[in-house]
Design an enzyme around this catalytic site. Structure first.
Site, PDB file in Angstrom:
ATOM      1  N   ASN A   1      -0.178  -4.162  -6.084  1.00  0.00           N
ATOM      2  CA  ASN A   1      -0.699  -4.065  -4.710  1.00  0.00           C
ATOM      3  C   ASN A   1      -0.753  -5.432  -4.017  1.00  0.00           C
ATOM      4  O   ASN A   1      -1.163  -5.516  -2.867  1.00  0.00           O
ATOM      5  CB  ASN A   1      -2.086  -3.400  -4.684  1.00  0.00           C
TER       6      ASN A   1
ATOM      7  N   GLY B   1      -0.255   8.765  -8.812  1.00  0.00           N
ATOM      8  CA  GLY B   1       0.611   7.798  -8.121  1.00  0.00           C
ATOM      9  C   GLY B   1       0.205   6.363  -8.443  1.00  0.00           C
ATOM     10  O   GLY B   1      -0.452   6.096  -9.461  1.00  0.00           O
ATOM     11  N   GLY B   2       0.592   5.451  -7.559  1.00  0.00           N
ATOM     12  CA  GLY B   2       0.345   4.031  -7.790  1.00  0.00           C
ATOM     13  C   GLY B   2      -1.131   3.694  -7.873  1.00  0.00           C
ATOM     14  O   GLY B   2      -1.549   2.907  -8.736  1.00  0.00           O
ATOM     15  N   ALA B   3      -1.944   4.277  -7.011  1.00  0.00           N
ATOM     16  CA  ALA B   3      -3.381   3.985  -7.037  1.00  0.00           C
ATOM     17  C   ALA B   3      -4.015   4.570  -8.300  1.00  0.00           C
ATOM     18  O   ALA B   3      -4.852   3.928  -8.938  1.00  0.00           O
ATOM     19  CB  ALA B   3      -4.046   4.548  -5.794  1.00  0.00           C
TER      20      ALA B   3
ATOM     21  N   ARG C   1       0.013  17.317  -8.965  1.00  0.00           N
ATOM     22  CA  ARG C   1       1.007  18.297  -8.496  1.00  0.00           C
ATOM     23  C   ARG C   1       2.267  18.189  -9.335  1.00  0.00           C
ATOM     24  O   ARG C   1       2.817  19.178  -9.799  1.00  0.00           O
ATOM     25  CB  ARG C   1       1.289  18.011  -7.019  1.00  0.00           C
TER      26      ARG C   1
ATOM     27  N   ASP D   1      -6.221  -3.767  -7.493  1.00  0.00           N
ATOM     28  CA  ASP D   1      -6.948  -2.490  -7.363  1.00  0.00           C
ATOM     29  C   ASP D   1      -7.857  -2.278  -8.578  1.00  0.00           C
ATOM     30  O   ASP D   1      -8.937  -1.693  -8.452  1.00  0.00           O
ATOM     31  CB  ASP D   1      -5.967  -1.309  -7.313  1.00  0.00           C
TER      32      ASP D   1
ATOM     33  N   THR E   1       0.824  -1.205   0.000  1.00  0.00           N
ATOM     34  CA  THR E   1       0.000   0.000   0.000  1.00  0.00           C
ATOM     35  C   THR E   1       0.861   1.258   0.000  1.00  0.00           C
ATOM     36  O   THR E   1       2.090   1.172  -0.138  1.00  0.00           O
ATOM     37  CB  THR E   1      -1.022  -0.054   1.164  1.00  0.00           C
TER      38      THR E   1
ATOM     39  N   LYS F   1       3.410   1.186  -4.172  1.00  0.00           N
ATOM     40  CA  LYS F   1       2.853   0.346  -5.245  1.00  0.00           C
ATOM     41  C   LYS F   1       3.696   0.378  -6.532  1.00  0.00           C
ATOM     42  O   LYS F   1       3.776  -0.619  -7.237  1.00  0.00           O
ATOM     43  CB  LYS F   1       1.426   0.778  -5.561  1.00  0.00           C
TER      44      LYS F   1
END
Ligand code: NAP
Length: 285
Positions: free
Chosen positions: A94, A136-138, A159, A109, A69, A73
């Protein structure tokens, strides 16, 4: 229901940086008890500098597998022996399965997110428009899921623009029917893009405890009543971001159903047993 921990107990768990509030140990240990399995699910808080050592430790300690998590990831991919085809295309992992010292990475995910939209809010992705906060990873798993289900347009606001650009570069060639546009988070186009969107997904880690009252949206008036607003964070259940969205009349969903559904898929990879969604959701509701 009673559990015996003994020499035959297989260890599974979750590796992350801030896992004090993770509900995965509760969900998995309840599923283990319900099905009388010789497993035990543990939280492993790991510093980034120790990530490689922790992953190699899975082999050394004969751990059956782990969830990965925030914020590892993407970072974990390079430490694995093999990454399953769709997780490789997503670019984030994940779930790790240890087969006799050989570590394979998966991404559950993607299916967890799709299932939460289908079963919990009855949202049809095909031909819709999405705004995504975060890259990001998610975010990679979520954007991949939306593309696989035929979304028409995705606008990614992040960002660090470079990370959003990398997602566009990685995914666009495989999904020529869908358009992907990228913007810095404080882009003036935000208003226009949100007005056109059907779904807004906040995948940023802003809003995680202790920053529960942080939101990436500069002005709450940008929420629209016709939007589905999705926030991956589930602790607390309604952060400022979701409270503001709800106030505007938008439909909201937090990350709990996704956590449960991705967990069911990981559980299946480790144990060969797939619990029912409703049964698993009851654990946390
Ligand atoms: P990650 O790879 O570290 O990505 C974090 C994202 O948040 C990046 O896009 C980052 O932007 C952005 N971000 C962080 N701090 C920010 C700030 N101060 N201002 C603006 N943007 C900021 O983490 P992840 O694995 O994608 O996880 C993200 C969140 O989703 C975590 O809270 C995690 O617990 C949650 N999650 C929930 C589920 C579920 O099943 N419910 C599943 C997966 C993840 P930069 O690129 O600029 O750094």
């Amino acid at each position: 229901m009673k559990r015996d921990i003994n020499g035959k107990t297989k260890i599974i768990g979750v590796i992350g940086k801030n896992i004090e509030n993770s509900l995965s140990p509760l969900i998995h240990n309840q599923m283990i008890l319900k099905h009388s399995l010789h497993f035990c699910y543990l939280p492993f808080q790991v510093a980034e500098t120790d990530l490689n050592k922790a992953i190699q430790g899975i082999k050394a300690l004969n751990i059956r597998g782990v969830n990965i998590t925030f914020p590892y990831k993407e970072k974990v991919v390079k430490f694995l022996d093999e990454v399953e085809e769709s997780a490789r295309r997503v670019g984030s992992v994940n779930t790790i399965v240890n087969n006799k010292g050989f570590l394979t990475g998966y991404n559950t995910d993607v299916i967890g997110f799709k299932r939460s939209l289908q079963e919990d809010v009855e949202f049809v992705i095909k031909k819709k428009k999405a705004v995504i906060f975060g890259a990001g990873g998610a975010a990679r798993g979520i954007i991949f899921a939306l593309l696989e289900e035929g979304i028409e347009e995705i606008c990614i606001f992040n960002r660090t623009l470079e990370k959003a650009k990398k997602i566009k570069q990685d995914f666009s060639p495989f999904f020529p029917e869908s358009s992907i546009d990228v913007f810095p988070l404080k882009e003036e186009n935000l208003k226009n893009k949100i007005e056109r969107a059907h779904i807004l997904v906040n995948t940023t880690s802003l809003g995680m405890p202790p920053q529960i009252d942080k939101t990436p949206l500069p002005d709450e008036k940008l929420f629209q009543p016709n939007l589905l607003v999705y926030y991956l964070i589930y602790h607390p259940a309604k952060t400022l971001f979701l409270r503001q969205a709800e106030k505007s009349g938008a439909k909201i969903i937090n990350g709990l159903p996704m956590l449960v559904y991705q967990g069911i898929e990981s559980f299946y990879l480790w144990t060969g047993l797939k619990p029912e969604g409703k049964e698993a959701l009851k654990i946390i509701r």
